[in-house]
Write a protein that holds these residues in place. Structure first.
Motif, PDB file in Angstrom:
ATOM      1  N   GLU A  84       0.818  -1.202   0.000  1.00  0.00           N
ATOM      2  CA  GLU A  84       0.000   0.000   0.000  1.00  0.00           C
ATOM      3  C   GLU A  84       0.856   1.257   0.000  1.00  0.00           C
ATOM      4  OE1 GLU A  84      -2.682  -0.303   3.241  1.00  0.00           O
ATOM      5  OE2 GLU A  84      -4.038  -1.661   2.198  1.00  0.00           O
ATOM      6  N   SER A  88      -0.308   0.760  -6.352  1.00  0.00           N
ATOM      7  CA  SER A  88      -1.702   0.323  -6.406  1.00  0.00           C
ATOM      8  C   SER A  88      -1.754  -1.196  -6.497  1.00  0.00           C
ATOM      9  CB  SER A  88      -2.384   0.946  -7.625  1.00  0.00           C
ATOM     10  OG  SER A  88      -2.368   2.356  -7.540  1.00  0.00           O
ATOM     11  N   PRO A  89      -2.911  -1.792  -6.176  1.00  0.00           N
ATOM     12  CA  PRO A  89      -3.019  -3.253  -6.266  1.00  0.00           C
ATOM     13  C   PRO A  89      -2.652  -3.764  -7.656  1.00  0.00           C
ATOM     14  CG  PRO A  89      -4.918  -2.341  -5.140  1.00  0.00           C
ATOM     15  CD  PRO A  89      -4.154  -1.178  -5.675  1.00  0.00           C
ATOM     16  N   GLU A 116      -7.671  -0.117 -14.387  1.00  0.00           N
ATOM     17  CA  GLU A 116      -6.717  -0.379 -13.309  1.00  0.00           C
ATOM     18  C   GLU A 116      -5.559  -1.196 -13.861  1.00  0.00           C
ATOM     19  OE1 GLU A 116      -8.300  -1.350  -9.525  1.00  0.00           O
ATOM     20  OE2 GLU A 116     -10.232  -0.363  -9.917  1.00  0.00           O
ATOM     21  N   PRO A 282      -3.687  -6.953  -1.393  1.00  0.00           N
ATOM     22  CA  PRO A 282      -4.357  -5.769  -1.956  1.00  0.00           C
ATOM     23  C   PRO A 282      -5.127  -6.081  -3.234  1.00  0.00           C
ATOM     24  CG  PRO A 282      -2.131  -5.216  -1.257  1.00  0.00           C
ATOM     25  CD  PRO A 282      -2.255  -6.708  -1.130  1.00  0.00           C
ATOM     26  N   SER A 283      -4.595  -6.943  -4.075  1.00  0.00           N
ATOM     27  CA  SER A 283      -5.282  -7.286  -5.324  1.00  0.00           C
ATOM     28  C   SER A 283      -6.609  -7.978  -5.051  1.00  0.00           C
ATOM     29  CB  SER A 283      -4.382  -8.175  -6.194  1.00  0.00           C
ATOM     30  OG  SER A 283      -3.992  -9.346  -5.479  1.00  0.00           O
ATOM     31  N   ARG A 285      -8.353  -7.800  -2.205  1.00  0.00           N
ATOM     32  CA  ARG A 285      -9.248  -6.838  -1.556  1.00  0.00           C
ATOM     33  C   ARG A 285      -9.903  -5.917  -2.592  1.00  0.00           C
ATOM     34  NH1 ARG A 285      -5.130  -5.688   2.458  1.00  0.00           N
ATOM     35  NH2 ARG A 285      -5.205  -3.509   1.821  1.00  0.00           N
ATOM     36  N   ARG A 286      -9.140  -5.524  -3.601  1.00  0.00           N
ATOM     37  CA  ARG A 286      -9.705  -4.654  -4.641  1.00  0.00           C
ATOM     38  C   ARG A 286     -10.765  -5.388  -5.456  1.00  0.00           C
ATOM     39  NH1 ARG A 286     -12.189  -0.507  -5.957  1.00  0.00           N
ATOM     40  NH2 ARG A 286     -11.876   0.270  -8.098  1.00  0.00           N
ATOM     41  N   GLU A 289     -13.900  -5.479  -3.508  1.00  0.00           N
ATOM     42  CA  GLU A 289     -14.591  -4.187  -3.563  1.00  0.00           C
ATOM     43  C   GLU A 289     -15.410  -4.061  -4.846  1.00  0.00           C
ATOM     44  OE1 GLU A 289     -11.526  -1.280  -3.254  1.00  0.00           O
ATOM     45  OE2 GLU A 289     -11.161  -1.623  -1.113  1.00  0.00           O
ATOM     46  N   LEU A 290     -14.827  -4.463  -5.971  1.00  0.00           N
ATOM     47  CA  LEU A 290     -15.531  -4.383  -7.242  1.00  0.00           C
ATOM     48  C   LEU A 290     -16.751  -5.311  -7.267  1.00  0.00           C
ATOM     49  CD1 LEU A 290     -12.491  -4.288  -9.693  1.00  0.00           C
ATOM     50  CD2 LEU A 290     -13.962  -2.373  -9.008  1.00  0.00           C
TER      51      LEU A 290
END
Length: 308
Positions: A84, A88-89, A116, A282-283, A285-286, A289-290
């Motif tokens: 982080e 970015s992821p 992204e 992070p990837s 988690r992203r 989110e989507l």
């Protein structure tokens, strides 16, 4: 203790055999066995024992496998925190989805990822003969699953379950059926009907079980079919009526009409399942989110249509 050997022990606990661990980690079975023996030597206690022709974990082995899961989560969490600060992821996230969830959630999520750079979803669709989605978490970063309620074992063995949405079930009727005149259908309205059922154990099938308990008579199931598109065609042909999911059932101009059911629970929980350590990336988690954004859009879109 060597962290890599601890990870092999965790894989053995999750997959249940040396052969499965070897295939998943691209090693030979003898290499896996050797690494587990070295870990056992480091631990100073027996971690496995023979059972029939195979091996199973001892009490100490189970405890150490659980420790290995917590270590994996801590490592992924630390790496995620560091990433982080750096970028970015990024990376590839493998996603397994059952068909109707894929229809609802994945087109929008994949479209959003176009903006992204460095992050991608690798998609696989699964419609399991028996819907135990937890077994897929060993091979996929995110498993989109459906259930009625959250099964207890989804929150065990280092799994993380993230609810995405609730989807109601409706009864699907041929366009000329007398019940089309009703705005809402009760269980007692359905006593004498013939049904196109789902495979035993699926969420749709459990609704029929509850219907039978409510009216005091088992539903007359004339066929059991897994593919919802086939079910829709059979309903349109007048072979029987069916329980189908609200948001992905095509009920306009194709010979079927759907109606809400009242008087018994008729819905499913759609969730994302994953190993807890992978959930820290992070990837991943992203991507979650989507998926959550898409789930909210689907539910909100249906409400908007219903209000017109």
């Amino acid at each position: 203790m060597d962290v890599r050997r601890l990870e092999l022990l965790r894989e053995f606990a999750d997959r249940g055999s040396i052969t499965a661990v070897a295939a998943a980690t691209h090693r030979t079975p003898s290499a896996v066995s050797q690494q587990l023996k070295l870990l056992e030597r480091e631990a100073g206690v027996a971690l496995t024992e023979k059972r029939g022709r195979g091996l199973e974990l001892t009490g100490a082995g189970l405890a150490l496998a659980d420790t290995a899961r917590r270590i994996a989560v801590a490592i992924e969490s630390a790496e995620a925190l560091w990433l982080e600060f750096k970028q970015s992821p990024r990376g590839s996230v493998s996603v397994s989805a059952f068909p109707t969830a894929g229809q609802m959630l994945l087109p929008g999520a994949l479209r959003a990822l176009r903006d992204e750079e460095g992050l991608e979803i690798v998609l696989t669709d699964h419609d399991l003969p028996l819907p135990d989605f937890a077994q897929l978490t060993a091979d996929y970063d995110v498993v989109i699953a459906d259930s009625q309620g959250i099964p207890a074992h989804w929150n065990e063995n280092g799994l993380r379950c993230v609810p995405l949405m609730i989807e109601p079930f409706d009864v699907a009727l041929p366009a000329g059926h007398p019940l089309v005149e009703k705005t809402v259908v009760r269980g007692t309205d359905l006593v004498d009907e013939h049904w196109i059922g789902a495979p035993v154990g699926y969420p749709y099938d459990r609704v029929l079980e509850r219907l039978g308990a409510t009216v005091g008579r088992e539903p007359r199931i004339v066929q059991r079919v897994m593919d919802n598109l086939i079910v829709e065609r059979l309903v349109a042909a007048g072979i029987g009526i069916a329980i189908l999911p609200r948001f992905t059932t095509r009920s306009h101009g194709n010979g079927i009409v759907t109606r809400p059911i009242t008087g018994l629970p008729a819905e499913r929980q759609i969730s994302a399942l994953m190993r807890a350590d992978r959930a820290e990336r992070p990837s991943v988690r992203r991507v979650l989110e989507l998926l959550a954004v898409e789930a909210e859009r689907v539910v909100a879109g249906y409400r908007t249509v219903g209000e017109r």
